[in-house]
Motif scaffolding. Structure first.
Motif, mmCIF file in Angstrom:
data_model
loop_
_atom_site.group_PDB
_atom_site.id
_atom_site.type_symbol
_atom_site.label_atom_id
_atom_site.label_comp_id
_atom_site.label_asym_id
_atom_site.label_seq_id
_atom_site.Cartn_x
_atom_site.Cartn_y
_atom_site.Cartn_z
ATOM 1 N N THR A 1 39.340 20.579 75.951
ATOM 2 C CA THR A 1 40.880 20.644 75.834
ATOM 3 C C THR A 1 41.584 20.397 77.183
ATOM 4 O O THR A 1 41.713 21.419 77.663
ATOM 5 C CB THR A 1 41.362 21.613 74.737
ATOM 6 N N LEU A 2 42.162 19.168 77.379
ATOM 7 C CA LEU A 2 42.843 19.161 78.573
ATOM 8 C C LEU A 2 44.244 19.292 78.289
ATOM 9 O O LEU A 2 44.919 18.849 77.266
ATOM 10 C CB LEU A 2 42.806 17.849 79.261
ATOM 11 N N THR A 3 44.869 20.339 78.971
ATOM 12 C CA THR A 3 46.435 20.409 78.734
ATOM 13 C C THR A 3 47.023 20.206 80.334
ATOM 14 O O THR A 3 46.894 20.381 81.205
ATOM 15 C CB THR A 3 46.805 22.135 78.893
ATOM 16 N N VAL A 4 48.153 18.922 80.060
ATOM 17 C CA VAL A 4 48.653 18.226 80.963
ATOM 18 C C VAL A 4 49.871 19.039 81.186
ATOM 19 O O VAL A 4 50.769 19.201 80.049
ATOM 20 C CB VAL A 4 48.658 16.726 80.868
ATOM 21 N N GLY A 5 50.266 19.561 82.365
ATOM 22 C CA GLY A 5 51.591 20.127 82.648
ATOM 23 C C GLY A 5 51.869 20.125 84.161
ATOM 24 O O GLY A 5 51.363 19.291 84.742
ATOM 25 N N GLY A 6 53.089 20.658 84.269
ATOM 26 C CA GLY A 6 53.548 20.658 85.668
ATOM 27 C C GLY A 6 54.425 19.518 85.837
ATOM 28 O O GLY A 6 55.056 18.812 84.717
ATOM 29 N N THR A 7 54.360 18.801 86.937
ATOM 30 C CA THR A 7 55.259 17.446 87.118
ATOM 31 C C THR A 7 54.308 16.181 86.637
ATOM 32 O O THR A 7 53.087 16.201 87.360
ATOM 33 C CB THR A 7 55.694 17.300 88.374
ATOM 34 N N VAL A 8 54.757 15.665 85.628
ATOM 35 C CA VAL A 8 53.735 14.412 85.129
ATOM 36 C C VAL A 8 54.247 13.151 85.298
ATOM 37 O O VAL A 8 55.493 12.871 85.296
ATOM 38 C CB VAL A 8 53.931 14.673 83.549
ATOM 39 N N ALA A 9 53.500 12.579 85.982
ATOM 40 C CA ALA A 9 53.762 11.005 86.177
ATOM 41 C C ALA A 9 52.659 9.997 85.686
ATOM 42 O O ALA A 9 51.307 10.236 85.476
ATOM 43 C CB ALA A 9 53.579 10.844 87.946
ATOM 44 N N GLY A 10 53.129 8.920 85.265
ATOM 45 C CA GLY A 10 52.377 8.040 84.561
ATOM 46 C C GLY A 10 52.135 8.395 83.125
ATOM 47 O O GLY A 10 52.551 9.069 82.652
ATOM 48 N N VAL A 11 51.183 7.402 82.715
ATOM 49 C CA VAL A 11 50.959 7.923 80.975
ATOM 50 C C VAL A 11 49.474 8.104 80.870
ATOM 51 O O VAL A 11 48.603 7.192 81.192
ATOM 52 C CB VAL A 11 51.153 6.419 80.198
ATOM 53 N N PHE A 12 49.206 9.296 80.197
ATOM 54 C CA PHE A 12 47.838 9.794 79.901
ATOM 55 C C PHE A 12 47.422 9.044 78.512
ATOM 56 O O PHE A 12 48.430 8.998 77.680
ATOM 57 C CB PHE A 12 47.642 11.188 80.011
ATOM 58 N N GLY A 13 46.167 8.725 78.511
ATOM 59 C CA GLY A 13 45.723 8.010 77.180
ATOM 60 C C GLY A 13 44.465 7.969 76.968
ATOM 61 O O GLY A 13 43.465 8.486 77.937
ATOM 62 N N VAL A 14 43.865 7.608 75.806
ATOM 63 C CA VAL A 14 42.336 7.822 75.480
ATOM 64 C C VAL A 14 41.602 6.714 76.629
ATOM 65 O O VAL A 14 42.094 5.675 76.517
ATOM 66 C CB VAL A 14 42.126 7.336 74.121
ATOM 67 N N GLY A 15 40.299 6.921 76.801
ATOM 68 C CA GLY A 15 39.681 6.268 77.645
ATOM 69 C C GLY A 15 39.848 6.168 79.014
ATOM 70 O O GLY A 15 38.991 6.036 80.049
ATOM 71 N N GLN A 16 40.678 7.257 79.395
ATOM 72 C CA GLN A 16 40.937 7.485 80.946
ATOM 73 C C GLN A 16 39.996 8.447 81.480
ATOM 74 O O GLN A 16 39.655 9.584 80.777
ATOM 75 C CB GLN A 16 42.419 7.844 81.443
ATOM 76 N N SER A 17 39.429 8.307 82.617
ATOM 77 C CA SER A 17 38.457 9.271 83.247
ATOM 78 C C SER A 17 39.476 10.024 84.154
ATOM 79 O O SER A 17 40.393 9.545 84.753
ATOM 80 C CB SER A 17 37.523 8.695 83.914
ATOM 81 N N ILE A 18 39.259 11.428 84.378
ATOM 82 C CA ILE A 18 40.080 12.398 85.066
ATOM 83 C C ILE A 18 39.208 12.756 86.048
ATOM 84 O O ILE A 18 38.135 12.920 86.075
ATOM 85 C CB ILE A 18 40.625 13.259 84.211
ATOM 86 N N SER A 19 39.849 13.332 87.171
ATOM 87 C CA SER A 19 39.433 13.982 88.351
ATOM 88 C C SER A 19 40.267 15.086 88.913
ATOM 89 O O SER A 19 41.655 14.960 88.532
ATOM 90 C CB SER A 19 39.405 12.755 89.521
ATOM 91 N N GLY A 20 39.789 15.849 89.609
ATOM 92 C CA GLY A 20 40.484 16.957 90.287
ATOM 93 C C GLY A 20 39.622 18.113 90.325
ATOM 94 O O GLY A 20 38.504 17.951 90.444
ATOM 95 N N SER A 21 40.041 19.161 91.212
ATOM 96 C CA SER A 21 39.401 20.322 91.628
ATOM 97 C C SER A 21 38.577 20.925 90.677
ATOM 98 O O SER A 21 39.218 21.482 89.546
ATOM 99 C CB SER A 21 40.272 21.131 92.331
#
Length: 313
Positions: A229-249
């Motif tokens: 379960t990804l929780t998107v927070g903080g400063t949000v830019a752009g539009v998240f959606g189904v099909g997108q691959s995510i990256s980060g530490s």
């Protein structure tokens, strides 16, 4: 009638979205008996992905849609196959779900530049995961969305069910909610099997689900599922959606958003197909994918552009 013609031009348009841009060789996606068929959103002139919601007689994904994840399967060529289904609708580029379709993996095509900048020869064509629309940009310049303080939590579900071919039938829910992208395990279930989509029944509960690995015969058993379960927070830019691959530490490479939670593009929760825990960090999602197609003509935003899969030189 909002779309009624109000002007005429001296010269006809060079093409319509999805037209062939040349008579050069072209190739279609290899499909078996029963495939390919249009899914809920097969739109002419768009990038197409294949889904295992239904598999052909060879056990290969057979449903084609203008949304998805990962590399595209090809392009929906214009064959006069769109069909008006709504009362007083004036035009459509959508093929009704269930109709047989052909997807072209290679060739030269006319598509619309749906970006906000001019497309120039030599740029790469990018396909949006949400709707298959094409844009143009330099190699390695995928568009992104980001959340500066986002995290991933491990989530699970447990149900009783059986599998016939690529269909999981859930007869009882022990805990949690069945979600698209969840990896399932249990006696006789092939390793790496994932939930593709729900076919019928109560949302996330008793019902039938398409799974990613076909040709399975599994008697009724306890089916355990894991996902993130990804929780998107903080400063949000752009539009998240189904099909997108995510990256980060700490994010496992290839982790993909497979369903919406409370989020609808901005802050909120999203289902991902990996349950590795990620503490709060900046997480970025690629909103489109670079394709093998190269732009071969100049096109302002909204204009048609030629794209080709054939290398030059």
């Amino acid at each position: 009638m909002a779309g009624f013609q109000t002007q005429a031009t001296y010269n006809p348009a060079p093409a319509v979205e999805g037209d062939f841009a040349s008579t050069n060789p072209r190739a279609t996606v290899l499909a078996g008996p029963g495939g390919l068929v249009a899914g809920s959103s097969f739109i002419v002139g768009r990038a197409i992905w294949l889904s295992s919601t239904y598999v052909d007689d060879d056990g290969a994904p057979a449903v084609a849609n203008a949304f998805g994840s990962g590399a595209i399967a090809g392009i929906a060529h214009r064959e006069q196959q769109g069909l008006i289904q709504q009362y007083l609708q004036e035009f459509t580029m959508q093929v009704p779900a269930g109709f047989p379709v052909t997807v072209f993996a290679s060739g030269d095509f006319w598509v619309k530049n749906n970006g906000s900048t001019q497309a120039l020869p030599g740029m790469k064509a990018y396909a949006n995961f949400a709707d298959g629309k094409f844009t143009a940009a330099a190699t390695g310049s995928a568009s992104t969305a980001s959340g500066s303080a986002s995290s991933v939590a491990a989530s699970t579900f447990s149900v009783t069910g059986s599998i016939a071919d690529n269909v999981l039938t859930v007869t009882a829910v022990g805990s949690g909610t069945v979600v698209a992208g969840g990896t399932i395990s249990g006696t006789g279930i092939a390793t790496g099997t994932k939930i593709v989509s729900q076919l019928s029944g109560t949302t996330g509960g008793i019902g039938t689900y398409a799974v990613s690995i076909p040709e399975q015969t599994v008697a009724s058993t306890t089916v355990s599922g894991t996902y993130g379960t990804l929780t998107v927070g903080g400063t949000v830019a752009g539009v998240f959606g189904v099909g997108q691959s995510i990256s980060g530490s700490g994010v496992v490479a290839g982790t993909t958003i497979t369903a919406l939670g409370t989020g609808t593009g901005g802050a909120g929760s999203y289902i991902v197909d990996n349950n590795t825990v990620v503490a709060s960090t900046a997480i970025t999602a690629a909103t489109n994918v670079e394709t093998k197609f190269v732009v071969r003509s100049s096109a302002l935003p909204g204009e048609l552009m030629k794209i080709s899969s054939w290398l030059q030189g």
